[in-house]
Each structure stands twice: as C-alpha cells, then as structure tokens.
Design a protein around this motif. Structure first.
Motif, mmCIF file in Angstrom:
data_model
loop_
_atom_site.group_PDB
_atom_site.id
_atom_site.type_symbol
_atom_site.label_atom_id
_atom_site.label_comp_id
_atom_site.label_asym_id
_atom_site.label_seq_id
_atom_site.Cartn_x
_atom_site.Cartn_y
_atom_site.Cartn_z
ATOM 1 N N PHE A 80 7.256 0.072 6.212
ATOM 2 C CA PHE A 80 5.821 0.336 6.298
ATOM 3 C C PHE A 80 5.057 -0.976 6.362
ATOM 4 C CE2 PHE A 80 7.739 3.878 4.022
ATOM 5 C CZ PHE A 80 7.352 4.918 4.837
ATOM 6 N N LYS A 81 4.017 -1.005 7.217
ATOM 7 C CA LYS A 81 3.295 -2.264 7.415
ATOM 8 C C LYS A 81 1.863 -2.222 6.905
ATOM 9 C CE LYS A 81 5.934 -4.257 11.176
ATOM 10 N NZ LYS A 81 6.753 -3.157 11.718
ATOM 11 N N ARG A 82 1.331 -1.015 6.702
ATOM 12 C CA ARG A 82 -0.059 -0.949 6.271
ATOM 13 C C ARG A 82 -0.224 0.216 5.305
ATOM 14 N NH1 ARG A 82 -1.916 3.076 9.695
ATOM 15 N NH2 ARG A 82 -0.548 3.362 11.489
ATOM 16 N N SER A 83 -1.355 0.242 4.614
ATOM 17 C CA SER A 83 -1.590 1.306 3.659
ATOM 18 C C SER A 83 -1.930 2.600 4.400
ATOM 19 C CB SER A 83 -2.727 0.923 2.704
ATOM 20 O OG SER A 83 -3.880 0.686 3.463
ATOM 21 N N ARG A 84 -1.819 3.710 3.715
ATOM 22 C CA ARG A 84 -2.137 5.039 4.236
ATOM 23 C C ARG A 84 -1.271 5.398 5.450
ATOM 24 N NH1 ARG A 84 -6.695 7.065 2.076
ATOM 25 N NH2 ARG A 84 -7.190 8.336 3.887
ATOM 26 N N GLN A 85 -0.052 4.898 5.442
ATOM 27 C CA GLN A 85 0.860 5.178 6.549
ATOM 28 C C GLN A 85 1.895 6.223 6.141
ATOM 29 O OE1 GLN A 85 2.790 1.621 7.997
ATOM 30 N NE2 GLN A 85 3.520 2.624 9.835
ATOM 31 N N TRP A 86 1.949 6.562 4.869
ATOM 32 C CA TRP A 86 3.045 7.368 4.318
ATOM 33 C C TRP A 86 2.485 8.363 3.318
ATOM 34 C CZ3 TRP A 86 7.868 8.923 4.347
ATOM 35 C CH2 TRP A 86 8.549 9.225 3.175
#
Ligand SMILES: Cc1ncc(C[n+]2csc(CCOP(=O)(O)OP(=O)(O)O)c2C)c(N)n1
Length: 167
Positions: free
Chosen positions: A9-15
């Motif tokens: 995961f590279k950024r917030s709110r991606q998962w």
C-alpha cells in the motif's frame, strides 16, 4: 490477511477490511460500497474461496448497478486459516475445512453476467491479472494457489503478541 500483510500500500484510504474479527463474506459487498463511492477508480476485493462463497450472490448487485468491481479469489480449496490451525495445533486432524467441491468460479461469474478468468500456474498469473483488472465490467479472477500454504506471522489462541509465531 495475505493482502493486508503483503500488498505494498502506498497511500492512506487504499484498504478497507473487516479487521480483527475478520467476518468472512465482507469483501465483495465492501468492494461494491467502495466502488459506488469511488466511481471510476479500480476497486479489488481480495477474498478466499470460503469467504467468497458467503456473499458471492452479490455479484448480481454489482452487475445490475454497473459497479465494475474486480474480485480476486485466492483459491486454496480450503477454509485455510482453520486448516492452518488444525495443521499446527491439532496434528493435521482436518475437520470441515475441505472445499474441494466448490462451484467453478469462472462459470459462476459468467452466470451472473460478469467476466471470469482463472490462473492455475504461476506463469499464467500476470496475463490473468492483466485481463481481469483491465476488464471494463465486473470481473472474477480465480487464482488457484497451493493448498497448504500458511500465513505468518500468526498469534496462537490465548497467546500474547510477544508469543507470535513467525514461521
Ligand atoms: C462469517 C465467518 N464465519 C466463520 C469465520 C471463522 N473463520 C475465520 S477464517 C476462516 C476460513 C477462511 O477461509 P477462506 O475464506 O477460504 O480463506 P483462507 O483462510 O483459505 O485464505 C473461518 C471459517 C469467520 N471469520 N467469519
């Protein structure tokens, strides 16, 4: 668990995840909700073959409302987490974990009007992912993985985090 532990995961709110209690069947409906909010963005539900079969009928909702989620099934033919515990703590006394009789998930996807595709060997994976993820509508990728691969790290029942099993 595989996705949570290994996807970069590279950024917030991606998962989004059903978290600690891990309700099976959460993935597909959650992806539908995410797709509704995110519009054109790529939304992928990473599910086990057991969890998928708890709510796979929601493929109808995704197709009906044109919400083009991609479902990636990590298909090990088992209720894998339970099997892992039975392997590690109950001398491989497997009970009620064998999912070797399941529907053909490619045909199931097609029955709902979605696109279905399968990889059974590692060298098929890239092409199958590419076809599934680039499909315009709802797509189901049945990724057949090894039956007895275990997820680590894990915390045994009743143990503390300092007693985590690393492999
Ligand atoms: C609704 C629900 N029922 C039972 C469980 C207990 N449980 C946790 S993991 C698991 C097996 C999951 O199998 P699968 O979805 O195929 O994923 P895998 O562990 O093989 O990756 C079960 C039965 C649960 N988490 N949620």
């Amino acid at each position: 668990m595989w996705a949570a532990q290994f996807y970069p995961f590279k950024r917030s709110r991606q998962w989004i995840t059903s978290g600690g209690l891990g309700a099976m069947g959460y993935g597909v409906p959650a992806a539908i909700g995410a797709q509704l909010v995110l519009g054109d963005q790529l939304v992928v539900a990473v599910v086990g073959d057991g969890g998928f079969q708890m709510t796979n009928q929601e493929l109808a909702t995704a197709v009906q409302y044109d919400l083009p989620i991609k479902v990636l099934i990590m298909n090990n033919g088992y209720l894998g987490m339970v099997r892992q515990w039975q392997e590690m703590f109950y001398e491989r006394a497997y009970s009620e974990v064998d999912l070797s009789v399941s529907p053909d998930f490619v045909k199931l996807a097609e029955a709902y009007g979605a696109f279905g595709i399968r990889a059974t060997r590692p060298d098929e994976l890239a092409e199958v992912l590419s076809a599934g993820l680039s499909h315009k509508g709802v797509a189901v990728m049945d990724i057949v993985v090894s039956e007895e691969e275990n997820v680590y790290p894990m915390v045994p029942a009743g143990a503390g985090l300092h007693e985590m099993v690393l492999k």
